[in-house]
Design a protein around this motif. Sequence first.
Motif, mmCIF file in Angstrom:
data_model
loop_
_atom_site.group_PDB
_atom_site.id
_atom_site.type_symbol
_atom_site.label_atom_id
_atom_site.label_comp_id
_atom_site.label_asym_id
_atom_site.label_seq_id
_atom_site.Cartn_x
_atom_site.Cartn_y
_atom_site.Cartn_z
ATOM 1 N N ALA A 33 0.705 -1.725 -0.082
ATOM 2 C CA ALA A 33 -0.198 0.298 0.157
ATOM 3 C C ALA A 33 0.773 1.617 -0.270
ATOM 4 O O ALA A 33 0.802 1.593 1.421
ATOM 5 C CB ALA A 33 -0.844 -0.190 1.426
ATOM 6 N N PHE A 34 1.285 2.010 -1.500
ATOM 7 C CA PHE A 34 2.082 2.802 -1.091
ATOM 8 C C PHE A 34 1.680 4.150 -2.607
ATOM 9 O O PHE A 34 1.588 2.698 -3.312
ATOM 10 C CB PHE A 34 3.582 2.541 -0.832
ATOM 11 N N GLU A 35 1.950 4.274 -2.373
ATOM 12 C CA GLU A 35 2.040 5.779 -3.688
ATOM 13 C C GLU A 35 3.153 6.360 -4.079
ATOM 14 O O GLU A 35 3.888 6.797 -2.820
ATOM 15 C CB GLU A 35 1.052 6.933 -4.078
ATOM 16 N N VAL A 36 3.675 6.948 -5.268
ATOM 17 C CA VAL A 36 4.925 7.610 -4.979
ATOM 18 C C VAL A 36 4.383 8.721 -5.328
ATOM 19 O O VAL A 36 3.481 9.621 -6.453
ATOM 20 C CB VAL A 36 6.077 6.720 -6.437
ATOM 21 N N ILE A 37 5.308 9.573 -5.055
ATOM 22 C CA ILE A 37 5.228 11.262 -5.846
ATOM 23 C C ILE A 37 6.624 11.712 -5.800
ATOM 24 O O ILE A 37 7.768 11.981 -5.608
ATOM 25 C CB ILE A 37 4.202 11.895 -4.220
ATOM 26 N N VAL A 38 6.221 12.052 -7.976
ATOM 27 C CA VAL A 38 7.600 12.875 -7.949
ATOM 28 C C VAL A 38 7.594 13.890 -8.648
ATOM 29 O O VAL A 38 6.676 14.897 -8.957
ATOM 30 C CB VAL A 38 8.092 12.076 -9.482
ATOM 31 N N VAL A 39 8.833 14.856 -7.688
ATOM 32 C CA VAL A 39 9.366 16.178 -7.577
ATOM 33 C C VAL A 39 10.107 17.104 -8.458
ATOM 34 O O VAL A 39 10.857 16.702 -8.201
ATOM 35 C CB VAL A 39 8.282 17.485 -6.005
#
Length: 292
Positions: A33-39
């Motif tokens: 259960a994870f998400e990846v956020i790329v900035v």
Amino acid sequence: MPVTPVSVVVVSRNRPDYLRRCLTALGQLEFPAFEVIVVACPSGASVANQKALPCDLSVLEFDKANISEARNIGIAHARGDVVAFMDDDAVPEPTWLAHLTIPFEDDCVAQSGGTTLGRNGISVQYAAAQVDGFGVTHPVSVAGTSPVRLETEPDLVPRLHGTNMAVRRDVLLAHDGFDQRFRFYLDETDLSRRIALAGGGTVYVPNAVVHHASGPSVMRRSDRTPRHLFEIGASGAVFHKKHAGTGTQEDARNALFDDRWTWLLRHMQKGTLTPDDVHRLFRELVSGYEDG
């Protein structure tokens, strides 16, 4: 036991190839259960938008040399109860996130950090540590592989590193995230110190392993030879104003200058810097400190 939802924030600027490899490794995490956020800058955003991951992926374009501001953008978009941070020039072991989040089963734990290895996969870059009000790191000896609570002592506070750390999202919001005056250096040190001083529990997790290649940037070459020291000086001054004791800021500044001067001389002895480079970089450090 239910799994804690996690958001993994990765900041990238002008290193699309490193980011591609980092995202490949994140896609291999053994965590449900994870998400990846790329900035990322435009080139990094382009790479991330072309990447298929077995989890939710958000790509936010941001092209400014301020890692704290970039991380705060990631935090603002995070949906997980815990926010983990990783640099674009790092890759996690598949079990990294599973180990890093174990301490959050204890409601008293606010933040955790793991073991960061160098590019050879053997040498330890970062492990258990505390930091004093001058910003000087003090290693903490840890035996075994079980998670260990890092204690807050007089002027010695747990220190985490931004390429391998996790913090409860509500704690991040309560502390207004990263202080955006730290554009490059001591950003995570300031944050983890503030959280610990407020009573947030800090746990070091030896088995939460990340491999850190130390990719090239505007600030340093791939062999970690410095290119510029202005931002280190500026962040050092901000840190000392916030954390050095009353009447000790001059001592803190001198300690920083002495440490960096010795560091520059070691580079000169190795042949990675010339004498002219050493003097130019030290002038940058002093100028940055004055600006900070």
